[in-house]
Scaffold this active site. Structure first.
Site, PDB file in Angstrom:
ATOM      1  N   ARG A 117       1.083  -4.930  -5.393  1.00 15.77           N
ATOM      2  CA  ARG A 117       1.085  -6.159  -4.594  1.00 15.77           C
ATOM      3  C   ARG A 117       1.335  -7.286  -5.594  1.00 15.77           C
ATOM      4  O   ARG A 117       0.742  -7.306  -6.669  1.00 15.77           O
ATOM      5  CB  ARG A 117      -0.256  -6.329  -3.891  1.00 15.77           C
ATOM      6  CG  ARG A 117      -0.599  -5.131  -2.993  1.00 15.77           C
ATOM      7  CD  ARG A 117      -1.657  -5.478  -1.976  1.00 15.77           C
ATOM      8  NE  ARG A 117      -2.345  -4.290  -1.480  1.00 15.77           N
ATOM      9  CZ  ARG A 117      -2.019  -3.635  -0.369  1.00 15.77           C
ATOM     10  NH1 ARG A 117      -0.985  -4.017   0.349  1.00 15.77           N
ATOM     11  NH2 ARG A 117      -2.703  -2.595   0.024  1.00 15.77           N
TER      12      ARG A 117
ATOM     13  N   ASP B  57       2.012   0.126  11.942  1.00 15.00           N
ATOM     14  CA  ASP B  57       1.973  -1.160  12.649  1.00 15.00           C
ATOM     15  C   ASP B  57       3.285  -1.932  12.553  1.00 15.00           C
ATOM     16  O   ASP B  57       3.282  -3.164  12.496  1.00 15.00           O
ATOM     17  CB  ASP B  57       0.815  -2.022  12.108  1.00 15.00           C
ATOM     18  CG  ASP B  57       0.938  -2.279  10.614  1.00 15.00           C
ATOM     19  OD1 ASP B  57       1.757  -1.617   9.949  1.00 15.00           O
ATOM     20  OD2 ASP B  57       0.201  -3.141  10.105  1.00 15.00           O
TER      21      ASP B  57
ATOM     22  N   THR C 158       4.109   2.897   5.571  1.00 17.54           N
ATOM     23  CA  THR C 158       2.713   2.424   5.623  1.00 17.54           C
ATOM     24  C   THR C 158       1.913   3.381   6.492  1.00 17.54           C
ATOM     25  O   THR C 158       2.410   3.834   7.529  1.00 17.54           O
ATOM     26  CB  THR C 158       2.604   0.994   6.197  1.00 17.54           C
ATOM     27  OG1 THR C 158       1.221   0.743   6.508  1.00 17.54           O
ATOM     28  CG2 THR C 158       3.406   0.778   7.462  1.00 17.54           C
ATOM     29  N   ILE C 159       0.673   3.646   6.087  1.00 16.83           N
ATOM     30  CA  ILE C 159      -0.148   4.552   6.912  1.00 16.83           C
ATOM     31  C   ILE C 159      -0.560   3.874   8.214  1.00 16.83           C
ATOM     32  O   ILE C 159      -0.961   4.552   9.155  1.00 16.83           O
ATOM     33  CB  ILE C 159      -1.417   5.042   6.171  1.00 16.83           C
ATOM     34  CG1 ILE C 159      -2.349   3.884   5.797  1.00 16.83           C
ATOM     35  CG2 ILE C 159      -1.039   5.866   4.950  1.00 16.83           C
ATOM     36  CD1 ILE C 159      -3.739   4.351   5.365  1.00 16.83           C
ATOM     37  N   ASP C 160      -0.454   2.540   8.286  1.00 20.33           N
ATOM     38  CA  ASP C 160      -1.014   1.811   9.437  1.00 20.33           C
ATOM     39  C   ASP C 160      -0.229   1.973  10.736  1.00 20.33           C
ATOM     40  O   ASP C 160      -0.753   1.686  11.810  1.00 20.33           O
ATOM     41  CB  ASP C 160      -1.107   0.312   9.111  1.00 20.33           C
ATOM     42  CG  ASP C 160      -2.085   0.032   7.977  1.00 20.33           C
ATOM     43  OD1 ASP C 160      -2.884   0.918   7.653  1.00 20.33           O
ATOM     44  OD2 ASP C 160      -2.027  -1.076   7.409  1.00 20.33           O
TER      45      ASP C 160
ATOM     46  N   ASP D 292       4.633  -4.273   6.537  1.00 20.42           N
ATOM     47  CA  ASP D 292       5.076  -5.572   7.061  1.00 20.42           C
ATOM     48  C   ASP D 292       5.088  -6.659   5.986  1.00 20.42           C
ATOM     49  O   ASP D 292       5.980  -7.507   5.965  1.00 20.42           O
ATOM     50  CB  ASP D 292       4.236  -5.990   8.273  1.00 20.42           C
ATOM     51  CG  ASP D 292       2.795  -6.272   7.915  1.00 20.42           C
ATOM     52  OD1 ASP D 292       2.223  -5.508   7.125  1.00 20.42           O
ATOM     53  OD2 ASP D 292       2.238  -7.264   8.429  1.00 20.42           O
TER      54      ASP D 292
ATOM     55  N   ARG E 159     -26.846  14.606  15.720  1.00 21.25           N
ATOM     56  CA  ARG E 159     -26.857  13.275  15.123  1.00 21.25           C
ATOM     57  C   ARG E 159     -25.719  12.377  15.601  1.00 21.25           C
ATOM     58  O   ARG E 159     -24.694  12.852  16.077  1.00 21.25           O
ATOM     59  CB  ARG E 159     -26.715  13.405  13.613  1.00 21.25           C
ATOM     60  CG  ARG E 159     -28.040  13.534  12.925  1.00 21.25           C
ATOM     61  CD  ARG E 159     -27.834  13.747  11.442  1.00 21.25           C
ATOM     62  NE  ARG E 159     -29.087  13.601  10.745  1.00 21.25           N
ATOM     63  CZ  ARG E 159     -29.306  14.065   9.523  1.00 21.25           C
ATOM     64  NH1 ARG E 159     -28.346  14.696   8.881  1.00 21.25           N
ATOM     65  NH2 ARG E 159     -30.467  13.888   8.950  1.00 21.25           N
TER      66      ARG E 159
ATOM     67  N   GLY F 223       0.836  -1.207   0.000  1.00 21.45           N
ATOM     68  CA  GLY F 223       0.000   0.000   0.000  1.00 21.45           C
ATOM     69  C   GLY F 223       0.864   1.247   0.000  1.00 21.45           C
ATOM     70  O   GLY F 223       1.746   1.379   0.845  1.00 21.45           O
TER      71      GLY F 223
ATOM     72  N   ILE G 194      -8.860   8.095   0.577  1.00 20.08           N
ATOM     73  CA  ILE G 194      -8.566   9.522   0.789  1.00 20.08           C
ATOM     74  C   ILE G 194      -7.428   9.648   1.795  1.00 20.08           C
ATOM     75  O   ILE G 194      -6.610  10.567   1.733  1.00 20.08           O
ATOM     76  CB  ILE G 194      -9.839  10.243   1.293  1.00 20.08           C
ATOM     77  CG1 ILE G 194     -10.818  10.412   0.126  1.00 20.08           C
ATOM     78  CG2 ILE G 194      -9.521  11.587   1.938  1.00 20.08           C
ATOM     79  CD1 ILE G 194     -12.160  10.954   0.525  1.00 20.08           C
TER      80      ILE G 194
ATOM     81  N   ARG H 214      -6.915  -2.295   9.244  1.00 16.39           N
ATOM     82  CA  ARG H 214      -7.712  -3.475   9.593  1.00 16.39           C
ATOM     83  C   ARG H 214      -7.080  -4.303  10.693  1.00 16.39           C
ATOM     84  O   ARG H 214      -7.759  -5.030  11.391  1.00 16.39           O
ATOM     85  CB  ARG H 214      -7.972  -4.320   8.360  1.00 16.39           C
ATOM     86  CG  ARG H 214      -6.757  -4.980   7.767  1.00 16.39           C
ATOM     87  CD  ARG H 214      -7.100  -5.741   6.516  1.00 16.39           C
ATOM     88  NE  ARG H 214      -7.123  -4.867   5.354  1.00 16.39           N
ATOM     89  CZ  ARG H 214      -7.418  -5.259   4.133  1.00 16.39           C
ATOM     90  NH1 ARG H 214      -7.755  -6.484   3.921  1.00 16.39           N
ATOM     91  NH2 ARG H 214      -7.389  -4.432   3.127  1.00 16.39           N
TER      92      ARG H 214
HETATM   93  P1  ADP Z   1       2.449  -3.949   2.853  1.00 16.04           P
HETATM   94  O1  ADP Z   1       3.900  -4.015   2.561  1.00 16.04           O
HETATM   95  O2  ADP Z   1       1.884  -2.576   2.695  1.00 16.04           O
HETATM   96  O3  ADP Z   1       2.096  -4.593   4.173  1.00 16.04           O
HETATM   97  P2  ADP Z   1       1.389  -6.315   1.461  1.00 16.04           P
HETATM   98  O4  ADP Z   1       1.058  -7.055   2.694  1.00 16.04           O
HETATM   99  O5  ADP Z   1       0.410  -6.363   0.340  1.00 16.04           O
HETATM  100  O6  ADP Z   1       1.674  -4.759   1.708  1.00 16.04           O
HETATM  101  O7  ADP Z   1       2.797  -6.875   0.915  1.00 16.04           O
HETATM  102  C1  ADP Z   1       3.384  -6.316  -0.229  1.00 16.04           C
HETATM  103  C2  ADP Z   1       4.000  -7.399  -1.052  1.00 16.04           C
HETATM  104  O8  ADP Z   1       5.038  -8.044  -0.296  1.00 16.04           O
HETATM  105  C3  ADP Z   1       3.084  -8.523  -1.463  1.00 16.04           C
HETATM  106  O9  ADP Z   1       2.292  -8.215  -2.580  1.00 16.04           O
HETATM  107  C4  ADP Z   1       4.089  -9.619  -1.797  1.00 16.04           C
HETATM  108  O10 ADP Z   1       4.680  -9.381  -3.045  1.00 16.04           O
HETATM  109  C5  ADP Z   1       5.146  -9.406  -0.727  1.00 16.04           C
HETATM  110  N1  ADP Z   1       4.906 -10.293   0.417  1.00 16.04           N
HETATM  111  C6  ADP Z   1       4.000 -10.169   1.401  1.00 16.04           C
HETATM  112  N2  ADP Z   1       4.060 -11.202   2.257  1.00 16.04           N
HETATM  113  C7  ADP Z   1       5.035 -12.018   1.790  1.00 16.04           C
HETATM  114  C8  ADP Z   1       5.567 -13.284   2.220  1.00 16.04           C
HETATM  115  N3  ADP Z   1       5.130 -13.907   3.318  1.00 16.04           N
HETATM  116  N4  ADP Z   1       6.563 -13.825   1.485  1.00 16.04           N
HETATM  117  C9  ADP Z   1       7.031 -13.209   0.387  1.00 16.04           C
HETATM  118  N5  ADP Z   1       6.564 -12.042  -0.080  1.00 16.04           N
HETATM  119  C10 ADP Z   1       5.584 -11.450   0.609  1.00 16.04           C
HETATM  120  O1  F6P Z   2      -1.707  -1.153   4.535  1.00 13.03           O
HETATM  121  C1  F6P Z   2      -2.178   0.082   4.112  1.00 13.03           C
HETATM  122  C2  F6P Z   2      -3.650   0.026   3.794  1.00 13.03           C
HETATM  123  O2  F6P Z   2      -4.082   1.315   3.405  1.00 13.03           O
HETATM  124  C3  F6P Z   2      -4.532  -0.519   4.918  1.00 13.03           C
HETATM  125  O3  F6P Z   2      -4.832   0.456   5.905  1.00 13.03           O
HETATM  126  C4  F6P Z   2      -5.736  -0.977   4.153  1.00 13.03           C
HETATM  127  O4  F6P Z   2      -6.416  -1.995   4.865  1.00 13.03           O
HETATM  128  C5  F6P Z   2      -5.152  -1.499   2.882  1.00 13.03           C
HETATM  129  O5  F6P Z   2      -3.891  -0.866   2.714  1.00 13.03           O
HETATM  130  C6  F6P Z   2      -5.981  -1.240   1.657  1.00 13.03           C
HETATM  131  O6  F6P Z   2      -5.413  -1.901   0.591  1.00 13.03           O
HETATM  132  P1  F6P Z   2      -5.740  -1.568  -0.940  1.00 13.03           P
HETATM  133  O7  F6P Z   2      -5.120  -0.254  -1.267  1.00 13.03           O
HETATM  134  O8  F6P Z   2      -5.118  -2.676  -1.696  1.00 13.03           O
HETATM  135  O9  F6P Z   2      -7.232  -1.508  -1.061  1.00 13.03           O
END
Ligand code: ADP
Ligand code: F6P
Length: 344
Positions: free
Chosen positions: A78, A136, A132-134, A109, A169, A17, A264, A178
């Site tokens: 992704r 986390d 990441t905006i989360d 993560d 309201r 994201g 947004i 999430r």
């Molecule tokens: P974010 O980095 O924002 O948490 P995602 O969870 O969608 O976003 O992870 C981003 C990308 O990292 C995934 O589309 C995938 O390519 C890779 N990824 C996520 N989890 C794994 C994993 N367990 N092993 C290998 N690649 C991963």
């Molecule tokens: O991890 C960042 C995030 O914006 C979460 O807060 C949200 O649940 C998710 O990505 C939304 O994912 P997508 O942009 O694929 O709809």
């Protein structure tokens, strides 16, 4: 900064994201690399671009005036296939063919799990930058993007309050996060929301609709006429804010309006805090490479640049601020009557 490695060429990518401040982090990586005489290439579209060999050389002129924009100029994606061993092997071959010494991954993560997965198949150094905006990720006080997202959510809550108060309201504002309630707690606190429904709270003791209704009535009883605004983290109520609003209206005769903020929260001008954090961590990531570090995230703890094992960033958890939760629940929006308050 003590330099222990001779580094010629590195790569950078943004993954998962997108988060406001990713461009600022990219700019910092490119400018720091230029400062240390290192060549930088960027893979476009995250891990997908790494597999497709979609890359471009990055020079300081390519990152001029990008830090004021959200999104990411090198694109994110992704890429589900990256979880397979064969994909990591392919990526390693592509990195070796380009004679890269190191790779910087700006993401959340999931992207860091991907980084660790790649590290099992590639010898070069891998450094994560928390984007990441989360908010986390363990090991850093804040992630790049969180400050902007929480500001956007706060602004939205302030606007909702105007109309909610005008018509006495109840409103539900659904925010992102999430798995983590940082945006929910931060925006609720900053905007004075009456209630928060957050993943961490739902896990411990899920809120029932009757307890929620009781709280709404209690707040109305204490405050008299006025509004009640709650912040709901996404995926924390079956059907989300719309379903909860309908349920309150239909079953409890409590007219309620939902508002979904959605993506947004990931756009607009990045907040100063995100631009500054991204700038510092982008430079830190390059300097960690020069120090020979590997499989770590460049983080910020108590205003100090730190490095944290990548695995810790998702295996350990930063808890929500207990004091903020206490203040919200016990002092600002209590459910029980306060015997010390003589106006009740
Ligand atoms: P974010 O980095 O924002 O948490 P995602 O969870 O969608 O976003 O992870 C981003 C990308 O990292 C995934 O589309 C995938 O390519 C890779 N990824 C996520 N989890 C794994 C994993 N367990 N092993 C290998 N690649 C991963
Ligand atoms: O991890 C960042 C995030 O914006 C979460 O807060 C949200 O649940 C998710 O990505 C939304 O994912 P997508 O942009 O694929 O709809």
């Amino acid at each position: 900064m003590s330099v222990s490695k001779n580094i010629q060429r590195i790569a950078v990518l943004t993954s998962g994201g997108d988060a406001p401040g990713m461009n600022a982090a990219l700019r910092a990586v490119v400018l720091a690399a230029d400062h240390y005489g290192i060549e930088v290439i960027a893979f476009r579209h995250g891990y997908q671009g790494l597999l497709d060999n979609e890359y471009t050389l990055m020079q300081p002129k390519d990152v001029q005036h990008v830090l004021q924009y959200s999104g990411t100029i090198i694109k994110s994606a992704r890429c589900h296939r990256f979880k397979e061993d064969s994909a990591a092997v392919e990526a390693a071959a592509n990195l070796n063919a380009l004679a890269l010494d190191a790779l910087i991954i700006i993401g959340g993560d999931g992207s860091f799990r991907g980084a660790e997965h790649l590290a099992n198949h590639w010898q070069g150094q891998i450094i994560g930058v928390p984007g990441t905006i989360d908010n986390d990720l363990y090991g850093t006080d804040a992630t790049i993007g969180y400050a902007t997202a929480v500001t956007i959510a706060m602004d939205a809550l302030d606007k909702i309050r105007d109309t909610a108060d005008a018509m006495d309201r109840v409103f539900i504002v659904e925010v992102m996060g999430r798995h983590a309630g940082f945006i929910g707690l931060g925006s609720a606190m900053a905007a004075g929301a009456e209630r928060m429904i957050l993943p961490e709270l739902q896990k411990d003791k899920p809120l029932t609709i009757s307890a929620l209704v009781k709280h709404i009535h209690r707040v109305q009883e204490i405050r008299g006429e006025g509004s009640y605004v709650m912040v709901l983290s996404e995926h924390q109520w079956p059907g989300g804010a719309v379903a909860l609003a309908e349920q309150l209206d239909a079953e409890y005769d409590l007219p309620c309006r939902p508002c979904l903020l959605g993506h947004i929260q990931r756009g607009g001008a990045p907040a100063p805090a995100d631009r500054i954090l991204a700038s510092e961590l982008g430079v830190h990531a390059v300097e960690l490479i020069l120090q020979g570090k590997h499989r770590v995230m460049a983080g910020m703890r108590a205003n100090q640049c730190v490095d944290v094992p990548l695995r810790d960033t998702w295996e350990k958890k930063n808890p929500l601020a207990a004091n903020l939760l206490r203040i919200q629940h016990e002092i600002f929006n209590p459910v029980k009557k306060n015997p010390r308050r003589n106006t009740q």
